[in-house]
Write a protein that holds these residues in place. Structure first.
Motif, PDB file in Angstrom:
ATOM      1  N   LEU A  87       0.858  -1.187   0.000  1.00 30.55           N
ATOM      2  CA  LEU A  87       0.000   0.000   0.000  1.00 30.55           C
ATOM      3  C   LEU A  87       0.889   1.230   0.000  1.00 30.55           C
ATOM      4  CD1 LEU A  87      -3.203   0.683   1.980  1.00 30.55           C
ATOM      5  CD2 LEU A  87      -1.367   2.370   2.008  1.00 30.55           C
ATOM      6  N   ASP A  88       0.658   2.123  -0.968  1.00 32.68           N
ATOM      7  CA  ASP A  88       1.395   3.385  -1.044  1.00 32.68           C
ATOM      8  C   ASP A  88       0.473   4.509  -0.585  1.00 32.68           C
ATOM      9  OD1 ASP A  88       3.546   2.026  -2.124  1.00 32.68           O
ATOM     10  OD2 ASP A  88       3.073   2.558  -4.192  1.00 32.68           O
ATOM     11  N   LEU A  89       0.944   5.266   0.381  1.00 39.24           N
ATOM     12  CA  LEU A  89       0.197   6.405   0.915  1.00 39.24           C
ATOM     13  C   LEU A  89       0.878   7.682   0.456  1.00 39.24           C
ATOM     14  CD1 LEU A  89      -1.895   7.648   2.941  1.00 39.24           C
ATOM     15  CD2 LEU A  89      -0.047   7.556   4.618  1.00 39.24           C
ATOM     16  N   MET A  90       0.083   8.566  -0.168  1.00 41.11           N
ATOM     17  CA  MET A  90       0.608   9.849  -0.650  1.00 41.11           C
ATOM     18  C   MET A  90      -0.241  10.973  -0.090  1.00 41.11           C
ATOM     19  SD  MET A  90       0.946   8.563  -4.556  1.00 41.11           S
ATOM     20  CE  MET A  90      -0.147   7.169  -4.324  1.00 41.11           C
ATOM     21  N   SER A  91       0.426  12.022   0.322  1.00 39.76           N
ATOM     22  CA  SER A  91      -0.284  13.205   0.805  1.00 39.76           C
ATOM     23  C   SER A  91       0.558  14.420   0.443  1.00 39.76           C
ATOM     24  CB  SER A  91      -0.484  13.111   2.319  1.00 39.76           C
ATOM     25  OG  SER A  91      -1.327  14.137   2.764  1.00 39.76           O
ATOM     26  N   GLY A  92      -0.092  15.442  -0.071  1.00 44.02           N
ATOM     27  CA  GLY A  92       0.667  16.577  -0.582  1.00 44.02           C
ATOM     28  C   GLY A  92       1.426  16.154  -1.826  1.00 44.02           C
ATOM     29  N   LEU A  93       0.757  15.405  -2.706  1.00 47.10           N
ATOM     30  CA  LEU A  93       1.361  14.841  -3.913  1.00 47.10           C
ATOM     31  C   LEU A  93       1.890  15.947  -4.830  1.00 47.10           C
ATOM     32  CD1 LEU A  93       1.869  12.390  -5.783  1.00 47.10           C
ATOM     33  CD2 LEU A  93      -0.471  12.655  -6.605  1.00 47.10           C
ATOM     34  N   GLN A  94       3.174  15.820  -5.187  1.00 45.56           N
ATOM     35  CA  GLN A  94       3.826  16.781  -6.071  1.00 45.56           C
ATOM     36  C   GLN A  94       4.766  16.022  -7.005  1.00 45.56           C
ATOM     37  OE1 GLN A  94       5.590  20.166  -4.020  1.00 45.56           O
ATOM     38  NE2 GLN A  94       4.236  19.851  -2.276  1.00 45.56           N
ATOM     39  N   VAL A  95       4.820  16.473  -8.257  1.00 45.20           N
ATOM     40  CA  VAL A  95       5.693  15.832  -9.248  1.00 45.20           C
ATOM     41  C   VAL A  95       6.516  16.901  -9.959  1.00 45.20           C
ATOM     42  CG1 VAL A  95       5.803  14.310 -11.255  1.00 45.20           C
ATOM     43  CG2 VAL A  95       3.924  14.046  -9.618  1.00 45.20           C
ATOM     44  N   HIS A  96       7.850  16.717  -9.949  1.00 43.61           N
ATOM     45  CA  HIS A  96       8.755  17.608 -10.694  1.00 43.61           C
ATOM     46  C   HIS A  96       8.651  17.300 -12.180  1.00 43.61           C
ATOM     47  CE1 HIS A  96      11.093  19.291  -7.352  1.00 43.61           C
ATOM     48  NE2 HIS A  96      11.026  18.092  -6.783  1.00 43.61           N
ATOM     49  N   HIS A  97       8.734  18.333 -13.000  1.00 42.50           N
ATOM     50  CA  HIS A  97       8.823  18.155 -14.452  1.00 42.50           C
ATOM     51  C   HIS A  97       9.660  19.298 -15.005  1.00 42.50           C
ATOM     52  CE1 HIS A  97       5.684  21.252 -14.981  1.00 42.50           C
ATOM     53  NE2 HIS A  97       5.020  20.637 -14.015  1.00 42.50           N
ATOM     54  N   ASP A  98       9.918  19.284 -16.304  1.00 39.93           N
ATOM     55  CA  ASP A  98      10.825  20.259 -16.925  1.00 39.93           C
ATOM     56  C   ASP A  98      10.388  21.708 -16.764  1.00 39.93           C
ATOM     57  OD1 ASP A  98      12.444  18.199 -17.713  1.00 39.93           O
ATOM     58  OD2 ASP A  98      11.682  18.133 -19.769  1.00 39.93           O
ATOM     59  N   GLU A  99       9.083  21.937 -16.558  1.00 38.81           N
ATOM     60  CA  GLU A  99       8.585  23.311 -16.490  1.00 38.81           C
ATOM     61  C   GLU A  99       8.173  23.722 -15.075  1.00 38.81           C
ATOM     62  OE1 GLU A  99       5.808  24.022 -19.768  1.00 38.81           O
ATOM     63  OE2 GLU A  99       6.785  22.377 -20.833  1.00 38.81           O
ATOM     64  N   GLY A 100       8.545  22.922 -14.074  1.00 36.86           N
ATOM     65  CA  GLY A 100       8.217  23.282 -12.698  1.00 36.86           C
ATOM     66  C   GLY A 100       7.792  22.090 -11.863  1.00 36.86           C
ATOM     67  N   VAL A 162       0.601  24.052 -12.689  1.00 30.19           N
ATOM     68  CA  VAL A 162       1.901  24.038 -13.361  1.00 30.19           C
ATOM     69  C   VAL A 162       2.101  22.670 -14.014  1.00 30.19           C
ATOM     70  CG1 VAL A 162       4.398  24.283 -13.064  1.00 30.19           C
ATOM     71  CG2 VAL A 162       2.832  25.675 -11.687  1.00 30.19           C
ATOM     72  N   LEU A 163       1.876  22.654 -15.324  1.00 32.29           N
ATOM     73  CA  LEU A 163       2.006  21.424 -16.107  1.00 32.29           C
ATOM     74  C   LEU A 163       2.864  21.696 -17.337  1.00 32.29           C
ATOM     75  CD1 LEU A 163      -1.728  20.246 -16.117  1.00 32.29           C
ATOM     76  CD2 LEU A 163       0.191  19.063 -15.018  1.00 32.29           C
ATOM     77  N   PRO A 164       3.530  20.674 -17.836  1.00 31.42           N
ATOM     78  CA  PRO A 164       4.265  20.847 -19.089  1.00 31.42           C
ATOM     79  C   PRO A 164       3.279  21.196 -20.217  1.00 31.42           C
ATOM     80  CG  PRO A 164       4.879  18.778 -18.022  1.00 31.42           C
ATOM     81  CD  PRO A 164       3.708  19.331 -17.275  1.00 31.42           C
ATOM     82  N   LYS A 165       3.756  21.950 -21.180  1.00 30.66           N
ATOM     83  CA  LYS A 165       2.918  22.370 -22.308  1.00 30.66           C
ATOM     84  C   LYS A 165       2.307  21.154 -23.008  1.00 30.66           C
ATOM     85  CE  LYS A 165       3.279  25.409 -26.398  1.00 30.66           C
ATOM     86  NZ  LYS A 165       1.987  25.623 -26.679  1.00 30.66           N
ATOM     87  N   ALA A 166       3.065  20.091 -23.168  1.00 26.72           N
ATOM     88  CA  ALA A 166       2.561  18.892 -23.849  1.00 26.72           C
ATOM     89  C   ALA A 166       1.358  18.296 -23.111  1.00 26.72           C
ATOM     90  CB  ALA A 166       3.668  17.849 -23.979  1.00 26.72           C
ATOM     91  N   VAL A 167       1.387  18.323 -21.789  1.00 27.10           N
ATOM     92  CA  VAL A 167       0.257  17.800 -20.997  1.00 27.10           C
ATOM     93  C   VAL A 167      -0.944  18.723 -21.151  1.00 27.10           C
ATOM     94  CG1 VAL A 167      -0.554  17.216 -18.673  1.00 27.10           C
ATOM     95  CG2 VAL A 167       1.767  16.579 -19.380  1.00 27.10           C
ATOM     96  N   ARG A 168      -0.712  20.035 -21.085  1.00 20.40           N
ATOM     97  CA  ARG A 168      -1.823  20.989 -21.261  1.00 20.40           C
ATOM     98  C   ARG A 168      -2.460  20.813 -22.637  1.00 20.40           C
ATOM     99  NH1 ARG A 168       1.811  24.485 -19.031  1.00 20.40           N
ATOM    100  NH2 ARG A 168       2.001  25.664 -20.956  1.00 20.40           N
ATOM    101  N   ASN A 169      -1.626  20.621 -23.663  1.00 25.32           N
ATOM    102  CA  ASN A 169      -2.141  20.417 -25.019  1.00 25.32           C
ATOM    103  C   ASN A 169      -2.977  19.141 -25.112  1.00 25.32           C
ATOM    104  OD1 ASN A 169      -0.916  22.761 -25.894  1.00 25.32           O
ATOM    105  ND2 ASN A 169       0.856  21.714 -26.783  1.00 25.32           N
TER     106      ASN A 169
END
Length: 176
Positions: A87-100, A162-169
């Motif tokens: 079981l994986d517990l996540m809280s305050g989930l954040q992911v680094h990517h090239d644009e932030g 804050v998402l990479p442009k490719a994800v927003r597209n």
């Protein structure tokens, strides 16, 4: 115990303690009828409930040591072994990517209130796009989107983060 039995036990405990949480990952995809075999339980918990949840899950199983992953900046990440199920517990989930850094906005309103508390599929559509190697899951979710109504309001809310442009597209194709 099976993954379903452990999930039922964990959900009952967290609901009894009035913890705000949602079920995500492969269990969510399986819930939507996608051809995946869940091997673990992924729970996302409100930050205010994280410490209490860690204590409750520690009483149910064993806390596992985990490797530091630079991709994630999640405030609380703990891995547990409960009755042989990971079981994986996540809280305050954040992911680094090239644009932030994408900061996941946990929103109890986006949790299914009928039956088990599954997270919104659009949430994991965005999250999976930020995690390397999850392209197949993203494509499977898009297939679901072609067959059912997409939660445009939630998807638009996530697109503003804050998402990479490719994800927003990629999100834009479902908003237009």
């Amino acid at each position: 115990m099976s993954i379903e039995q452990v999930l039922e036990k964990v959900v009952a405990c967290l609901q009894q303690e009035r913890i705000q949480f949602g079920i995500g990952g492969s269990l969510l995809l399986h819930h939507h009828g996608l051809p995946v075999t869940p091997l673990d339980i992924d729970l996302v918990v409100a930050l205010a409930d994280a410490e209490r949840t860690v204590l409750l899950l520690s009483e149910m199983g064993t806390v596992l040591e985990q490797d530091e992953m630079s991709l994630y900046a999640t405030e609380v990440f703990k891995e547990f072994m409960i009755e042989g199920i990971d079981l994986d517990l996540m809280s305050g989930l954040q992911v680094h990517h090239d644009e932030g850094v994408f900061v996941y906005p946990f929103d109890e309103q986006s949790i299914d209130s009928t039956g088990l508390p599954f997270m919104a599929l659009v949430d994991w559509y965005v999250i999976y796009q930020l995690i390397p190697g999850r392209d197949q899951k993203v494509t499977m979710i898009e297939d679901v989107f072609t067959k059912q109504e997409v939660d445009h309001e939630r998807l638009e809310q996530l697109r503003q983060l804050v998402l990479p442009k490719a994800v927003r597209n990629r999100i834009d194709q479902w908003l237009n």
